[in-house]
Design a protein around this motif. Structure first.
Motif, PDB file in Angstrom:
ATOM      1  N   GLU A 424       0.813  -1.210   0.000  1.00  0.00           N
ATOM      2  CA  GLU A 424       0.000   0.000   0.000  1.00  0.00           C
ATOM      3  C   GLU A 424       0.851   1.265   0.000  1.00  0.00           C
ATOM      4  O   GLU A 424       0.366   2.348   0.328  1.00  0.00           O
ATOM      5  CB  GLU A 424      -0.969  -0.016   1.183  1.00  0.00           C
ATOM      6  N   GLY A 425       2.136   1.132  -0.356  1.00  0.00           N
ATOM      7  CA  GLY A 425       2.987   2.298  -0.520  1.00  0.00           C
ATOM      8  C   GLY A 425       3.876   2.592   0.667  1.00  0.00           C
ATOM      9  O   GLY A 425       3.628   2.151   1.789  1.00  0.00           O
ATOM     10  N   ALA A 426       4.937   3.385   0.396  1.00  0.00           N
ATOM     11  CA  ALA A 426       5.949   3.679   1.405  1.00  0.00           C
ATOM     12  C   ALA A 426       5.390   4.484   2.568  1.00  0.00           C
ATOM     13  O   ALA A 426       5.796   4.289   3.723  1.00  0.00           O
ATOM     14  CB  ALA A 426       7.116   4.431   0.758  1.00  0.00           C
ATOM     15  N   GLU A 427       4.452   5.404   2.287  1.00  0.00           N
ATOM     16  CA  GLU A 427       3.898   6.223   3.365  1.00  0.00           C
ATOM     17  C   GLU A 427       3.165   5.370   4.388  1.00  0.00           C
ATOM     18  O   GLU A 427       3.204   5.640   5.586  1.00  0.00           O
ATOM     19  CB  GLU A 427       2.957   7.279   2.791  1.00  0.00           C
ATOM     20  N   ARG A 428       2.512   4.333   3.915  1.00  0.00           N
ATOM     21  CA  ARG A 428       1.765   3.452   4.820  1.00  0.00           C
ATOM     22  C   ARG A 428       2.744   2.670   5.708  1.00  0.00           C
ATOM     23  O   ARG A 428       2.458   2.406   6.870  1.00  0.00           O
ATOM     24  CB  ARG A 428       0.917   2.504   3.977  1.00  0.00           C
ATOM     25  N   ILE A 429       3.903   2.292   5.167  1.00  0.00           N
ATOM     26  CA  ILE A 429       4.909   1.593   5.963  1.00  0.00           C
ATOM     27  C   ILE A 429       5.425   2.501   7.076  1.00  0.00           C
ATOM     28  O   ILE A 429       5.517   2.098   8.238  1.00  0.00           O
ATOM     29  CB  ILE A 429       6.064   1.109   5.075  1.00  0.00           C
ATOM     30  N   GLU A 435       7.235   7.557  12.475  1.00  0.00           N
ATOM     31  CA  GLU A 435       8.328   8.247  11.783  1.00  0.00           C
ATOM     32  C   GLU A 435       9.649   8.135  12.540  1.00  0.00           C
ATOM     33  O   GLU A 435      10.696   7.852  11.942  1.00  0.00           O
ATOM     34  CB  GLU A 435       7.959   9.718  11.573  1.00  0.00           C
ATOM     35  N   ASP A 436       9.639   8.386  13.850  1.00  0.00           N
ATOM     36  CA  ASP A 436      10.882   8.292  14.623  1.00  0.00           C
ATOM     37  C   ASP A 436      11.411   6.865  14.630  1.00  0.00           C
ATOM     38  O   ASP A 436      12.619   6.624  14.493  1.00  0.00           O
ATOM     39  CB  ASP A 436      10.665   8.781  16.051  1.00  0.00           C
ATOM     40  N   ASN A 437      10.509   5.916  14.785  1.00  0.00           N
ATOM     41  CA  ASN A 437      10.912   4.507  14.758  1.00  0.00           C
ATOM     42  C   ASN A 437      11.503   4.143  13.400  1.00  0.00           C
ATOM     43  O   ASN A 437      12.480   3.390  13.317  1.00  0.00           O
ATOM     44  CB  ASN A 437       9.714   3.599  15.037  1.00  0.00           C
ATOM     45  N   TYR A 438      10.880   4.649  12.337  1.00  0.00           N
ATOM     46  CA  TYR A 438      11.357   4.316  10.993  1.00  0.00           C
ATOM     47  C   TYR A 438      12.803   4.780  10.811  1.00  0.00           C
ATOM     48  O   TYR A 438      13.628   4.051  10.245  1.00  0.00           O
ATOM     49  CB  TYR A 438      10.456   4.938   9.922  1.00  0.00           C
ATOM     50  N   ARG A 439      13.116   5.978  11.290  1.00  0.00           N
ATOM     51  CA  ARG A 439      14.492   6.473  11.163  1.00  0.00           C
ATOM     52  C   ARG A 439      15.465   5.577  11.945  1.00  0.00           C
ATOM     53  O   ARG A 439      16.570   5.284  11.469  1.00  0.00           O
ATOM     54  CB  ARG A 439      14.566   7.919  11.661  1.00  0.00           C
ATOM     55  N   ARG A 440      15.050   5.149  13.110  1.00  0.00           N
ATOM     56  CA  ARG A 440      15.906   4.264  13.899  1.00  0.00           C
ATOM     57  C   ARG A 440      16.059   2.904  13.218  1.00  0.00           C
ATOM     58  O   ARG A 440      17.158   2.336  13.159  1.00  0.00           O
ATOM     59  CB  ARG A 440      15.311   4.113  15.295  1.00  0.00           C
ATOM     60  N   ASN A 457       9.595  -7.206   1.201  1.00  0.00           N
ATOM     61  CA  ASN A 457       8.908  -7.089   2.484  1.00  0.00           C
ATOM     62  C   ASN A 457       8.294  -5.686   2.527  1.00  0.00           C
ATOM     63  O   ASN A 457       8.352  -4.960   1.538  1.00  0.00           O
ATOM     64  CB  ASN A 457       9.905  -7.299   3.643  1.00  0.00           C
ATOM     65  N   HIS A 458       7.733  -5.311   3.661  1.00  0.00           N
ATOM     66  CA  HIS A 458       7.384  -3.904   3.865  1.00  0.00           C
ATOM     67  C   HIS A 458       8.717  -3.196   4.112  1.00  0.00           C
ATOM     68  O   HIS A 458       9.200  -3.132   5.242  1.00  0.00           O
ATOM     69  CB  HIS A 458       6.421  -3.773   5.040  1.00  0.00           C
ATOM     70  N   ASN A 459       9.278  -2.670   3.046  1.00  0.00           N
ATOM     71  CA  ASN A 459      10.699  -2.375   3.044  1.00  0.00           C
ATOM     72  C   ASN A 459      11.086  -1.118   3.817  1.00  0.00           C
ATOM     73  O   ASN A 459      10.463  -0.064   3.676  1.00  0.00           O
ATOM     74  CB  ASN A 459      11.203  -2.263   1.601  1.00  0.00           C
TER      75      ASN A 459
END
Length: 463
Positions: A424-429, A435-440, A457-459
């Motif tokens: 469903e796209g990168a924004e959904r991941i 957002e903070d978790n994604y950076r980590r 995967n949900h990359n």
């Protein structure tokens, strides 16, 4: 690394892989290829160049190395349940873990060491004999690895937490072929990332999970005609919001199955159902489900049964076409209930599709960790789970799930359990992880997979 077309991988090169492989290496010309390449979602028709049916950790490392040396895209297959078909690849190499299914239970320590290809059935049957269990998926054919790494929600998560809350350690083959152990004490940042970050960091070849005493579970399945749906859903909402942690379940629309406990007028028809589970003894369980039973259901059954039996009650047959999604809700007011129930009329009927409202809360929403799972704070999840036979229904089935999501957006928290959705796209991941978790997570990805070898995967892209 040069990315090559799958046709450029010579048969002689694959034979060299076979020579040192304990498992089986399958190519398109082999008799077992068609069976080996099939995944749970029949919409997925990918044709890998090589399927490496791994039997040992060394096989996993060899398969990853072979793929990298030959420029082949890598996918990791456990249970094969990814709705987007992420467990396979077009023209690449599948690291297939289905032969690695061992489960070793330590009843004194109340732990289980689970091989990377085990399904929930392997785990549940192994722990059942000791009266122990841990949070599993809602069907027995789900792969334990992908389930846990994505977070893992199931019938008993309100009592025992998400599956990943019970993850004590993992062994991971990384992109460079190294075997890395991750726990709270060893490689703790990788261990943190495995609680929601999925298969982004390597091939998980084993997981150690915490177990809990659960000799049996009480389950009450109650059925009503579709017209009763709005009243039933409201009643279940109010019931679940006041229920103790031992209570799980969901309210859903489905096609009435041809079972003894289903009245004839509901068989094959759109039916509203409530499943209430109780992780405790039968006397307390029957008392806990009583408020829902007092609504006067038209059919159903109540039973005390082993957890492993509950896990396979709603198993879906393989070979169906799949499309699912989800929205996590901060509340379910009457307006949301009405929209949820009205959308059930657009389900493909008859089919194995389910239109589900799950409660969260309990131990799901009371973690003492900072794992990248922001969706766990939502009290409710709407999960349109579409399964059908006819390819002509594909667009209709997909649109139904999208319309359910659109209806629920006014109450959505934005975050979503990634195992419940497809591509469903990168924004959904990013929304699913925070957002903070994604950076980590991206920093962990850079350390363990800087070339993004594991991107099926949900990359999470390397920072």
């Amino acid at each position: 690394m040069t990315r090559l077309n799958s046709t450029s991988v010579a048969h002689s090169e694959v034979d060299l892989l076979r020579e040192e492989f304990a498992g089986e290496v399958v190519e398109a010309a082999d008799p077992s290829y068609e069976e080996s390449r099939a995944v749970f979602n029949a919409m997925i028709e990918a044709r890998p160049a090589v399927i490496a049916l791994c039997q040992t950790v060394e096989d996993v490392a060899r398969a990853v190395a072979f793929a990298r040396d030959h420029g082949l895209e890598v996918s990791i297959r456990g249970g094969g349940h990814s709705v987007a078909g992420m467990g396979t690849t077009e023209g690449g190499l599948v690291v297939d873990l289905r032969r690695m299914t061992a489960v070793h239970v330590d009843p004194e320590a109340m732990t289980a060491r689970v091989a990377g290809g085990a399904t929930m059935s392997h785990l549940d049957r192994a722990t059942e004999r000791f009266g122990l269990a841990t949070t599993g998926g809602r069907v027995s054919t789900t792969g334990v690895g992908g389930f846990v790494l994505g977070g893992g929600t199931g019938w008993i998560d309100r009592k025992f937490g998400l599956a990943c809350d019970n993850l004590l350690a993992a062994d991971v083959v990384t992109a460079d072929g190294a075997l890395v152990h991750a726990s709270a004490e060893e490689n703790p940042e990788l261990f943190w990332a495995l609680h929601g970050g999925g298969g982004n960091f390597g091939v998980v070849t084993s997981l150690t999970l915490r177990l809990h005493p659960l000799p049996s579970i009480t389950a009450a399945l109650m059925l009503w005609s579709r017209d009763a749906g709005p009243d039933v859903v409201r009643a279940f909402r109010d019931f679940a919001e006041q229920a103790p942690d031992e209570v799980g379940g969901g309210v859903l629309y489905l096609t009435g199955p041809p079972e003894e406990f289903v009245p004839e007028h509901l068989v094959g028809s759109l039916t509203c159902a409530a499943l209430v589970t109780y992780a405790g003894d039968e006397r307390d369980g029957r008392e806990a489900v009583r408020p829902m039973q007092e609504l006067g259901h038209e059919g159903g059954m109540t039973a005390q049964l082993p957890y492993a039996e509950l896990q396979c009650m709603l198993d879906d047959p393989p070979g169906l076409r799949n499309y699912w999604s989800a929205e996590y809700l901060g509340e379910v007011p009457d307006e949301a209930v009405d929209l949820f129930c009205a959308r059930a009329d657009q389900m493909i009927m008859p089919s194995s599709s389910q239109h589900v409202l799950f409660p969260q809360g309990g131990q799901v929403s009371r973690p003492d960790t900072d794992y990248p799972l922001p969706w766990r704070k939502a009290p409710w999840c709407v999960h349109p789970f579409g399964l059908w036979d006819d390819p002509a229904d594909d667009e209709r089935g997909r649109q139904w799930a999208r319309d359910v999501r659109a209806d629920m957006l006014p109450w959505s928290i934005g975050a979503v359990y990634l195992n419940f959705i497809g591509n469903e796209g990168a924004e959904r991941i990013v929304a699913g992880l925070g957002e903070d978790n994604y950076r980590r997570l991206a920093a962990v990805k850079r350390q363990y997979d800087p070339d993004n070898v594991f991107h099926r995967n949900h990359n999470i892209k390397p920072a």
